[in-house]
Scaffold this active site. Structure first.
Site, short mmCIF file in Angstrom:
data_model
loop_
_atom_site.label_atom_id
_atom_site.label_comp_id
_atom_site.label_asym_id
_atom_site.label_seq_id
_atom_site.Cartn_x
_atom_site.Cartn_y
_atom_site.Cartn_z
N LYS A 174 72.72 35.20 59.83
CA LYS A 174 72.11 36.47 60.23
C LYS A 174 73.20 37.54 60.21
CE LYS A 174 71.83 38.89 63.78
NZ LYS A 174 72.01 40.19 63.10
N GLY A 205 67.91 40.35 60.68
CA GLY A 205 67.31 40.59 61.99
C GLY A 205 68.31 41.25 62.90
N ASP A 206 67.85 41.60 64.08
CA ASP A 206 68.79 42.21 65.03
C ASP A 206 69.25 41.16 66.05
OD1 ASP A 206 66.61 41.96 66.68
OD2 ASP A 206 66.12 44.11 66.70
N GLY A 207 70.13 41.59 66.95
CA GLY A 207 70.70 40.66 67.90
C GLY A 207 69.69 40.15 68.91
N GLY A 209 66.52 39.89 68.54
CA GLY A 209 65.51 39.04 67.91
C GLY A 209 66.13 37.78 67.33
N VAL A 210 66.43 37.82 66.03
CA VAL A 210 66.93 36.61 65.35
C VAL A 210 68.23 36.09 65.98
CG1 VAL A 210 67.70 35.67 63.13
CG2 VAL A 210 65.82 37.31 63.19
N GLU A 249 84.68 35.23 67.65
CA GLU A 249 85.73 36.14 67.18
C GLU A 249 85.32 37.53 67.66
OE1 GLU A 249 88.45 35.65 65.71
OE2 GLU A 249 88.32 34.02 64.26
N CYS A 282 89.03 44.74 63.97
CA CYS A 282 89.30 44.16 65.28
C CYS A 282 90.80 43.97 65.50
CB CYS A 282 88.58 42.83 65.40
SG CYS A 282 88.78 41.82 63.94
N GLU A 382 88.25 49.05 73.36
CA GLU A 382 88.29 49.07 71.90
C GLU A 382 87.48 50.27 71.41
OE1 GLU A 382 86.05 46.08 69.73
OE2 GLU A 382 87.85 45.66 68.56
P1 NAD Z 1 77.86 43.57 67.69
O1 NAD Z 1 78.31 42.57 68.67
O2 NAD Z 1 77.01 44.66 68.15
O3 NAD Z 1 77.05 42.86 66.51
C1 NAD Z 1 77.58 41.77 65.79
C2 NAD Z 1 76.46 40.86 65.36
O4 NAD Z 1 75.88 40.27 66.51
C3 NAD Z 1 75.32 41.56 64.65
O5 NAD Z 1 74.84 40.70 63.64
C4 NAD Z 1 74.29 41.76 65.75
O6 NAD Z 1 72.97 41.84 65.28
C5 NAD Z 1 74.49 40.49 66.55
N1 NAD Z 1 74.12 40.57 67.96
C6 NAD Z 1 74.20 41.64 68.78
N2 NAD Z 1 73.77 41.31 70.02
C7 NAD Z 1 73.43 39.99 69.97
C8 NAD Z 1 72.91 39.07 70.93
N3 NAD Z 1 72.66 39.43 72.19
N4 NAD Z 1 72.66 37.80 70.54
C9 NAD Z 1 72.92 37.42 69.27
N5 NAD Z 1 73.39 38.24 68.31
C10 NAD Z 1 73.67 39.51 68.66
O7 NAD Z 1 79.18 44.06 66.97
P2 NAD Z 1 79.33 45.09 65.77
O8 NAD Z 1 79.18 46.44 66.35
O9 NAD Z 1 78.48 44.71 64.62
O10 NAD Z 1 80.84 44.79 65.31
C11 NAD Z 1 81.93 45.37 65.89
C12 NAD Z 1 82.61 44.40 66.84
O11 NAD Z 1 83.01 43.22 66.16
C13 NAD Z 1 83.90 44.98 67.37
O12 NAD Z 1 84.02 44.72 68.74
C14 NAD Z 1 84.98 44.23 66.59
O13 NAD Z 1 86.22 44.18 67.19
C15 NAD Z 1 84.36 42.91 66.45
N6 NAD Z 1 84.98 42.18 65.33
C16 NAD Z 1 85.77 41.09 65.60
C17 NAD Z 1 86.40 40.39 64.58
C18 NAD Z 1 87.24 39.19 64.86
O14 NAD Z 1 87.40 38.37 63.99
N7 NAD Z 1 87.80 39.03 66.04
C19 NAD Z 1 86.21 40.78 63.28
C20 NAD Z 1 85.41 41.90 63.02
C21 NAD Z 1 84.78 42.57 64.08
#
Ligand code: NAD
Length: 481
Positions: A174, A205-207, A209-210, A249, A282, A382
């Site tokens: 996803k 999908g979004d977080g 949902g999927v 991560e 990140c 961050e």
């Molecule tokens: P996000 O957490 O909003 O979303 C990431 C993914 O998680 C998306 O696919 C989203 O749909 C899903 N998601 C969101 N809420 C969820 C939930 N409750 N349950 C399951 N899935 C869920 O993050 P973002 O805004 O897409 O990405 C930016 C973040 O990612 C930053 O904090 C960045 O530092 C981090 N990041 C970390 C690394 C690493 O390897 N450490 C690498 C890249 C990005």
């Protein structure tokens, strides 16, 4: 306008069972550029069922067979590099040249490193000479849910899907709903490579949902997640009742410790690194700690870098930085810049609002704050935008204390020509990675963090191990091997 509502389930593109439309916005002009579907529980269930059904056969394949599929994926990935670069650039705003040179190629790099690690990987190992009838077997964990963010889309997808394939896991990917187009290209590549039906599945999908459906699903054995700390914590809680392995991560707030004896390019390198990918990495070195004797000079240099960093549309050629990914990110970053000013940091470059001449698109001014103290919001949280915080230190101990005074622990950086000092620092900084004097980690080195940065290790041998269970066997017959 790209229309791609289907999901890739059980080897074919299928219409959603419960989807609703979602527009993908081009961050360079704020216009919709694609329509996808956000799946519902029925879609997740169908994908998980396909992955579960495919697991028995796939997990039993000869490792050489899995390697051959991954090598094929690599070849097709390279053939489709231009499609991939365009998709990434459009969906998340990486300038097209940077998308070609860094975003897409990060995927090739990881695939190559996994292939190397896999060729030397022992799935069955002796425990030791003291127990000749014992074996340690490394076995695929099962169905993996792969949840990825938008900032380095193929970096993250290849760090998860490739080791899952190589180790004999089946999976449901996803990707971020903000940047789904590159993952659709990736699914086309997997399909073209002839990977058996059900082994790899993609549901957009979004977080809520999927993402949640995968995290709670009883037939999903592990979640490999990259994204925010907020979502990482939510997934860990959601996955607890079904005892999944959860690999996280998360974010970072990297310190870049620059000593007075650093090479002359250290500050330029650090500032550029912070602004790279419009600050949306990140592992960005966002806290620049500078030894006091070169502090004023470092500020001057960082200001020059910020002022000479061009900001423009992702669709234009050139080595500028692009927009940030979304309206929400734009607003969040503006809020942080204002907070930096309000809390008393000295704004020396950039600031709130768009760069001059850019009225549309989520463009942010490359911004530098000096005299930041480590308890200010901009030093603790961050920002995920092109915002650099500079602060002085007087000695090694103080630098280590400031660097480690953070909830995060992903990558820290050290700049000094004194080898003994660098070695000391590398062992005292609390983070999953330490990069010094501009040397990036070698091929196959693990990527991951400590504390709020999550504790996964992705890439190379460690990345393979994340998808494996360790089984202890006794009574093994070495003569029958
Ligand atoms: P996000 O957490 O909003 O979303 C990431 C993914 O998680 C998306 O696919 C989203 O749909 C899903 N998601 C969101 N809420 C969820 C939930 N409750 N349950 C399951 N899935 C869920 O993050 P973002 O805004 O897409 O990405 C930016 C973040 O990612 C930053 O904090 C960045 O530092 C981090 N990041 C970390 C690394 C690493 O390897 N450490 C690498 C890249 C990005």
């Amino acid at each position: 306008m790209i229309e791609k509502r289907e999901f890739y389930i059980n080897g074919e593109w299928v219409s959603p069972l419960a989807g609703r439309d979602c527009e993908v916005i081009d961050p360079s002009n704020e216009e919709p550029c694609a329509v996808i579907s956000l799946g519902g529980t029925e879609d997740t269930n169908a994908a998980v069922a396909a992955a579960k059904a495919a697991f028995e056969d796939w997990s039993q394949t000869d490792p050489e067979v899995r390697l051959a599929y991954v090598e094929k994926i690599r070849d097709i990935y390279v053939e489709r590099a231009e499609d991939m670069s365009k998709a990434i650039s459009l969906e998340m705003g990486a300038p097209i040249e940077m998308s070609r040179a860094s975003q897409t190629t990060s995927g090739t790099w990881h695939i190559d490193n996994f292939i190397t690690a896999f060729k030397n990987f022992e799935f069955l190992r002796p425990l030791g000479p003291h127990a000749p009838d014992n074996r340690i077997a490394m076995e695929p964990i099962g169905v993996a849910g792969l949840i990825t963010p938008w900032n380095w889309p193929m970096n993250q997808v290849t760090l998860k899907a490739i080791p899952a394939l190589l180790t004999g896991c089946t999976m449901v990917l996803k990707p971020s709903e903000i940047a789904p187009l590159s993952s659709i290209v990736f699914a086309e590549i997997v399909h073209a490579a002839g990977v058996p039906a059900g082994v790899f599945n993609l549901v957009n999908g979004d977080g809520v949902g999927v993402g949640t459906d995968l995290s709670t699903h009883p037939d999903v054995d592990m979640i490999s997640f990259t994204g925010s700390a907020r979502a990482g914590a939510a997934i860990s809680k959601a996955a607890a009742d079904t005892f999944k392995r959860v690999c996280l991560e998360l974010g970072g707030k990297g310190a870049n410790v620059i000593f007075a004896d650093a090479d002359e390019k250290a500050v330029v390198r650090g500032a550029r690194h912070c602004f790279n990918n419009t600050g949306q990495s990140c592992n960005a070195p966002t806290r620049m700690l500078v030894e006091r004797s070169i502090y004023d000079q470092a500020i001057e240099t960082a200001v020059k870098v910020a002022e000479s960093t061009k900001v423009a549309s992702a669709h234009l050629d050139g080595n500028h930085i692009g927009p940030v990914v979304s309206a929400a990110q734009y607003e969040k970053i503006q809020g942080y810049i204002q907070k930096g000013i309000d809390e008393g940091a000295r704004l020396v470059a950039g600031g709130v609002g768009r760069p001059e001449g850019l009225n549309r698109g989520y463009f942010v001014r490359p911004t530098v704050f000096a005299d930041v103290s480590n308890d200010m919001t901009i030093a603790r949280e961050e920002i995920f935008g092109p915002v650099l915080s500079i602060m002085p230190f007087d000695n090694e101990e103080e630098a280590i204390a400031i660097a480690n005074d953070t909830n995060y622990g992903l990558t820290n950086y050290v700049q000094s020509q004194d080898g003994a000092k660098r070695n000391r620092l590398s062992r005292r900084l609390r983070s999953g990675m330490v990069e010094m004097n501009g040397q990036s980690r070698g091929a196959g080195a693990p990527f991951g963090g400590t504390k709020t940065s999550g504790r996964a290790r992705e890439g190379g041998v460690w990345g393979l191990e994340e998808f494996l269970e360790v089984k202890a066997i006794s009574g093994w017959d070495p003569a029958a091997e």
